[in-house]
Design a protein around this motif. Structure first.
Motif, PDB file in Angstrom:
ATOM      1  N   GLU A 155      -7.595  11.823   1.772  1.00  0.00           N
ATOM      2  CA  GLU A 155      -7.239  13.231   1.584  1.00  0.00           C
ATOM      3  C   GLU A 155      -5.749  13.425   1.854  1.00  0.00           C
ATOM      4  O   GLU A 155      -5.108  12.617   2.507  1.00  0.00           O
ATOM      5  CB  GLU A 155      -8.061  14.116   2.537  1.00  0.00           C
ATOM      6  N   MET A 156      -5.222  14.533   1.358  1.00  0.00           N
ATOM      7  CA  MET A 156      -3.822  14.847   1.604  1.00  0.00           C
ATOM      8  C   MET A 156      -3.635  15.265   3.063  1.00  0.00           C
ATOM      9  O   MET A 156      -4.455  15.993   3.610  1.00  0.00           O
ATOM     10  CB  MET A 156      -3.346  15.968   0.674  1.00  0.00           C
ATOM     11  N   ILE A 157      -2.555  14.801   3.667  1.00  0.00           N
ATOM     12  CA  ILE A 157      -2.183  15.216   5.015  1.00  0.00           C
ATOM     13  C   ILE A 157      -1.441  16.540   4.868  1.00  0.00           C
ATOM     14  O   ILE A 157      -0.590  16.680   3.986  1.00  0.00           O
ATOM     15  CB  ILE A 157      -1.292  14.157   5.683  1.00  0.00           C
ATOM     16  N   SER A 158      -1.750  17.500   5.723  1.00  0.00           N
ATOM     17  CA  SER A 158      -1.131  18.817   5.591  1.00  0.00           C
ATOM     18  C   SER A 158       0.379  18.737   5.790  1.00  0.00           C
ATOM     19  O   SER A 158       0.877  17.920   6.569  1.00  0.00           O
ATOM     20  CB  SER A 158      -1.730  19.798   6.595  1.00  0.00           C
ATOM     21  N   ASP A 159       1.095  19.596   5.075  1.00  0.00           N
ATOM     22  CA  ASP A 159       2.554  19.652   5.234  1.00  0.00           C
ATOM     23  C   ASP A 159       2.933  19.988   6.670  1.00  0.00           C
ATOM     24  O   ASP A 159       3.912  19.454   7.198  1.00  0.00           O
ATOM     25  CB  ASP A 159       3.149  20.692   4.282  1.00  0.00           C
ATOM     26  N   ALA A 160       2.141  20.851   7.313  1.00  0.00           N
ATOM     27  CA  ALA A 160       2.429  21.229   8.705  1.00  0.00           C
ATOM     28  C   ALA A 160       2.361  20.007   9.611  1.00  0.00           C
ATOM     29  O   ALA A 160       3.202  19.823  10.489  1.00  0.00           O
ATOM     30  CB  ALA A 160       1.455  22.299   9.176  1.00  0.00           C
ATOM     31  N   LEU A 171       2.780  16.837   8.677  1.00  0.00           N
ATOM     32  CA  LEU A 171       3.895  15.954   8.321  1.00  0.00           C
ATOM     33  C   LEU A 171       5.223  16.488   8.843  1.00  0.00           C
ATOM     34  O   LEU A 171       6.119  15.701   9.156  1.00  0.00           O
ATOM     35  CB  LEU A 171       3.952  15.745   6.809  1.00  0.00           C
ATOM     36  N   ASP A 172       5.343  17.804   8.954  1.00  0.00           N
ATOM     37  CA  ASP A 172       6.564  18.378   9.520  1.00  0.00           C
ATOM     38  C   ASP A 172       6.706  18.002  10.996  1.00  0.00           C
ATOM     39  O   ASP A 172       7.804  17.770  11.483  1.00  0.00           O
ATOM     40  CB  ASP A 172       6.577  19.900   9.376  1.00  0.00           C
ATOM     41  N   VAL A 173       5.582  17.949  11.714  1.00  0.00           N
ATOM     42  CA  VAL A 173       5.599  17.630  13.139  1.00  0.00           C
ATOM     43  C   VAL A 173       5.633  16.117  13.362  1.00  0.00           C
ATOM     44  O   VAL A 173       6.338  15.633  14.239  1.00  0.00           O
ATOM     45  CB  VAL A 173       4.364  18.248  13.839  1.00  0.00           C
ATOM     46  N   LEU A 174       4.870  15.372  12.577  1.00  0.00           N
ATOM     47  CA  LEU A 174       4.757  13.919  12.701  1.00  0.00           C
ATOM     48  C   LEU A 174       5.026  13.268  11.343  1.00  0.00           C
ATOM     49  O   LEU A 174       4.091  12.820  10.675  1.00  0.00           O
ATOM     50  CB  LEU A 174       3.355  13.524  13.179  1.00  0.00           C
ATOM     51  N   PRO A 175       6.268  13.209  10.923  1.00  0.00           N
ATOM     52  CA  PRO A 175       6.544  12.714   9.575  1.00  0.00           C
ATOM     53  C   PRO A 175       6.119  11.259   9.339  1.00  0.00           C
ATOM     54  O   PRO A 175       5.914  10.861   8.201  1.00  0.00           O
ATOM     55  CB  PRO A 175       8.061  12.879   9.424  1.00  0.00           C
ATOM     56  N   GLU A 176       5.923  10.491  10.407  1.00  0.00           N
ATOM     57  CA  GLU A 176       5.531   9.089  10.246  1.00  0.00           C
ATOM     58  C   GLU A 176       4.016   8.892  10.243  1.00  0.00           C
ATOM     59  O   GLU A 176       3.527   7.777  10.081  1.00  0.00           O
ATOM     60  CB  GLU A 176       6.168   8.227  11.341  1.00  0.00           C
ATOM     61  N   THR A 177       3.244   9.980  10.395  1.00  0.00           N
ATOM     62  CA  THR A 177       1.795   9.847  10.514  1.00  0.00           C
ATOM     63  C   THR A 177       1.170   9.262   9.247  1.00  0.00           C
ATOM     64  O   THR A 177       1.614   9.531   8.130  1.00  0.00           O
ATOM     65  CB  THR A 177       1.124  11.190  10.874  1.00  0.00           C
ATOM     66  N   ALA A 178       0.135   8.461   9.471  1.00  0.00           N
ATOM     67  CA  ALA A 178      -0.587   7.855   8.350  1.00  0.00           C
ATOM     68  C   ALA A 178      -1.975   8.466   8.188  1.00  0.00           C
ATOM     69  O   ALA A 178      -2.680   8.152   7.238  1.00  0.00           O
ATOM     70  CB  ALA A 178      -0.718   6.352   8.576  1.00  0.00           C
ATOM     71  N   LEU A 179      -2.356   9.327   9.153  1.00  0.00           N
ATOM     72  CA  LEU A 179      -3.700   9.894   9.146  1.00  0.00           C
ATOM     73  C   LEU A 179      -3.660  11.413   9.129  1.00  0.00           C
ATOM     74  O   LEU A 179      -2.790  12.030   9.748  1.00  0.00           O
ATOM     75  CB  LEU A 179      -4.466   9.436  10.398  1.00  0.00           C
ATOM     76  N   CYS A 180      -4.647  12.002   8.456  1.00  0.00           N
ATOM     77  CA  CYS A 180      -4.798  13.452   8.498  1.00  0.00           C
ATOM     78  C   CYS A 180      -5.280  13.849   9.892  1.00  0.00           C
ATOM     79  O   CYS A 180      -5.664  13.003  10.703  1.00  0.00           O
ATOM     80  CB  CYS A 180      -5.772  13.919   7.420  1.00  0.00           C
ATOM     81  N   ARG A 181      -5.284  15.127  10.159  1.00  0.00           N
ATOM     82  CA  ARG A 181      -5.670  15.626  11.481  1.00  0.00           C
ATOM     83  C   ARG A 181      -7.089  15.200  11.854  1.00  0.00           C
ATOM     84  O   ARG A 181      -7.342  14.767  12.975  1.00  0.00           O
ATOM     85  CB  ARG A 181      -5.550  17.155  11.495  1.00  0.00           C
ATOM     86  N   ASN A 182      -8.017  15.306  10.920  1.00  0.00           N
ATOM     87  CA  ASN A 182      -9.415  14.973  11.214  1.00  0.00           C
ATOM     88  C   ASN A 182      -9.585  13.488  11.528  1.00  0.00           C
ATOM     89  O   ASN A 182     -10.270  13.132  12.487  1.00  0.00           O
ATOM     90  CB  ASN A 182     -10.317  15.375  10.052  1.00  0.00           C
ATOM     91  N   CYS A 183      -8.968  12.629  10.747  1.00  0.00           N
ATOM     92  CA  CYS A 183      -9.089  11.191  10.992  1.00  0.00           C
ATOM     93  C   CYS A 183      -8.375  10.783  12.273  1.00  0.00           C
ATOM     94  O   CYS A 183      -8.838   9.915  13.002  1.00  0.00           O
ATOM     95  CB  CYS A 183      -8.558  10.394   9.795  1.00  0.00           C
ATOM     96  N   ALA A 184      -7.250  11.420  12.553  1.00  0.00           N
ATOM     97  CA  ALA A 184      -6.527  11.126  13.801  1.00  0.00           C
ATOM     98  C   ALA A 184      -7.362  11.534  14.999  1.00  0.00           C
ATOM     99  O   ALA A 184      -7.373  10.832  16.014  1.00  0.00           O
ATOM    100  CB  ALA A 184      -5.188  11.832  13.815  1.00  0.00           C
ATOM    101  N   ALA A 185      -8.096  12.648  14.901  1.00  0.00           N
ATOM    102  CA  ALA A 185      -8.931  13.102  16.003  1.00  0.00           C
ATOM    103  C   ALA A 185     -10.088  12.129  16.233  1.00  0.00           C
ATOM    104  O   ALA A 185     -10.466  11.873  17.375  1.00  0.00           O
ATOM    105  CB  ALA A 185      -9.470  14.502  15.710  1.00  0.00           C
TER     106      ALA A 185
END
Length: 107
Positions: free
Chosen positions: A83-88, A90-104
């Motif tokens: 799924e797409m990672i939210s722009d919000a 990516l703005d906070v964690l531009p290096e993230t590879a996971l969406c919020r749900n998967c990171a949780a």
């Protein structure tokens, strides 16, 4: 999402981290004092610098991976669910590879 802006943010942060890592390395390479009390204090400071350096190296690795995803055209897509990672996020964690749900679920 502005891909060039995100790339610029990643490159800027990488440059900042690499510059600081050079400073840390120079500080760790300094000749230690001969005074035992000062040496103990310096050693504690060195341990903090080493831990900080390791954390920064890990962040550089995440940034390099993100830059690889930018080059591959997959930046902003969650590596786990697709799924797409939210722009919000990516703005906070531009290096993230996971969406919020998967990171949780990862933590």
């Amino acid at each position: 999402m502005d891909m060039e802006k995100q790339k610029s943010i990643l490159l800027s942060r990488r440059h900042e981290l690499v510059g600081h890592l050079v400073e840390v390395e120079h500080a760790l390479d300094e000749t230690p004092t001969r005074d035992f009390e000062d040496f103990a204090t310096e050693r504690q400071g060195d341990e903090v610098l080493e831990a900080l350096g390791h954390a920064e190296l890990e962040e550089v690795a995440r940034i390099d991976a993100a830059l690889g995803r930018v080059a591959a055209g997959t930046y902003g897509t969650c590596l786990r669910c697709g799924e797409m990672i939210s722009d919000a996020r990516l703005d906070v964690l531009p290096e993230t590879a996971l969406c919020r749900n998967c990171a949780a679920r990862n933590g």
